[in-house]
Design a protein around this motif. Structure first.
Motif, mmCIF file in Angstrom:
data_model
loop_
_atom_site.group_PDB
_atom_site.id
_atom_site.type_symbol
_atom_site.label_atom_id
_atom_site.label_comp_id
_atom_site.label_asym_id
_atom_site.label_seq_id
_atom_site.Cartn_x
_atom_site.Cartn_y
_atom_site.Cartn_z
ATOM 1 N N ALA A 199 -31.594 -18.275 2.114
ATOM 2 C CA ALA A 199 -32.093 -17.074 1.443
ATOM 3 C C ALA A 199 -33.603 -17.029 1.633
ATOM 4 N N LEU A 200 -34.070 -16.057 2.398
ATOM 5 C CA LEU A 200 -35.489 -15.944 2.738
ATOM 6 C C LEU A 200 -36.062 -14.677 2.123
ATOM 7 N N VAL A 253 -34.646 -20.912 0.201
ATOM 8 C CA VAL A 253 -33.727 -21.972 -0.203
ATOM 9 C C VAL A 253 -32.443 -21.884 0.611
ATOM 10 N N SER A 254 -31.726 -22.989 0.630
ATOM 11 C CA SER A 254 -30.442 -23.020 1.317
ATOM 12 C C SER A 254 -29.394 -22.288 0.481
ATOM 13 N N ALA A 255 -28.583 -21.462 1.164
ATOM 14 C CA ALA A 255 -27.522 -20.699 0.485
ATOM 15 C C ALA A 255 -26.137 -21.159 0.923
ATOM 16 N N GLY A 256 -26.073 -22.344 1.504
ATOM 17 C CA GLY A 256 -24.773 -22.887 1.891
ATOM 18 C C GLY A 256 -24.521 -22.768 3.384
ATOM 19 N N GLU A 257 -23.258 -22.694 3.755
ATOM 20 C CA GLU A 257 -22.889 -22.636 5.162
ATOM 21 C C GLU A 257 -21.622 -21.806 5.335
ATOM 22 N N LEU A 258 -21.479 -21.262 6.534
ATOM 23 C CA LEU A 258 -20.298 -20.486 6.901
ATOM 24 C C LEU A 258 -19.643 -21.141 8.108
ATOM 25 N N THR A 259 -18.329 -21.171 8.096
ATOM 26 C CA THR A 259 -17.577 -21.775 9.195
ATOM 27 C C THR A 259 -16.713 -20.717 9.854
#
Length: 267
Positions: free
Chosen positions: A231-232, A215-221
């Motif tokens: 998240a794998l 699932v997607s755990a967001g993003e970092l900038t």
């Protein structure tokens, strides 16, 4: 006096020539402007809904999905007949409407009933698909494939190599493959082992589901760069799934058999 076509043609040659030229001209115009179709477009007063319920048995699907859904769909306007078929992993519900029914309005009514029935369906229900049948959905080509050697390997080659290439061809809308069973990861629980270790089958199933995620755990900038985070934690082989800890030092292989084979294959 009897009418004679040869005599009329001899007496009126100019008229006959004008008729022939008119017919030929209309034919040329028709050939160049009339659309060519495999079959005329026909809308059948029939529609179907498939409700996916992965991992369920036919009696479970009928009790928890089919019966509640039928009760909701029976209120559809202009409904003439309703029938259903419950199988493993889901159910199919078909609707036959009265002739002359506006199917576009019926599709909107079906979608409305689907949103209502979702409130009473189990959380494990995956997706709901609406199937609208018309002449455009009829297959234009059917062909068979075969070769000597391993049948499962050949079926896997067709699905993974041939199918994507055919879908990229211009004008290809949909391709269906049948005749070869696709292997699946099968987890068959030992009820005696579960009772002996005081484990609930629903608890183990929830643990398997929660332990296999992508699932997607967001993003970092960072400055001008943006990184997408996922998240794998997926199982890649049945052996990895069999080693899953299910509690009290037990592993899944201690209370179930884990294998990779066709679902309808008898052990």
């Amino acid at each position: 006096m009897r009418f004679s076509l040869p005599a009329f043609a001899i007496r009126r040659p100019v008229t006959v020539w004008m008729i022939n030229i008119t017919v030929i001209g209309l034919g040329v115009i028709g050939v160049s402007r009339m659309p060519l179709e495999f079959m005329p477009k026909i809308q059948f007063p029939f529609m179907g809904v498939y409700i996916a319920y992965p991992g369920a048995t036919p009696p479970q699907v009928e009790e928890e999905v089919t019966i509640p859904a039928e009760g909701e769909f029976r209120t559809l306007p202009n409904l003439e007949q309703l029938f259903s078929n419950s199988s493993s992993d889901g159910c199919f519900i078909g609707f036959q409407f009265k002739p002359g029914t506006d199917l576009h309005e019926s599709i909107a009514d079906v979608r409305d009933r689907i949103e209502r029935v979702r409130l009473n369906l189990p959380d494990a229900v995956d997706n709901v698909y609406i199937q609208h049948f018309n002449s455009d959905a009829l297959p234009v080509m059917e062909f068979g494939l075969s070769r000597d050697g391993d049948e499962k390997e050949f079926a896997h080659l067709v699905r993974m190599d041939l199918l994507p290439k055919l879908k990229r061809l211009e004008g290809v809308a949909e391709i269906e493959i049948w005749g070869a069973d696709e292997d699946s990861v099968m987890v068959e629980f030992d009820q005696n082992a579960l009772r002996r270790h005081n484990l609930s089958i629903y608890q183990v199933i929830a643990l398997i589901r929660d332990s296999n995620i992508n699932v997607s755990a967001g993003e970092l900038t960072s400055g001008r760069q943006k990184f997408l985070v996922r998240a794998l934690d997926e199982f890649n082989r049945p052996e990895e799934l069999a080693e899953l800890v299910v509690g009290n030092g037990l592993r899944l292989k201690d209370v179930a058999s884990v294998g990779y084979r066709p679902r309808n294959e008898d052990r």
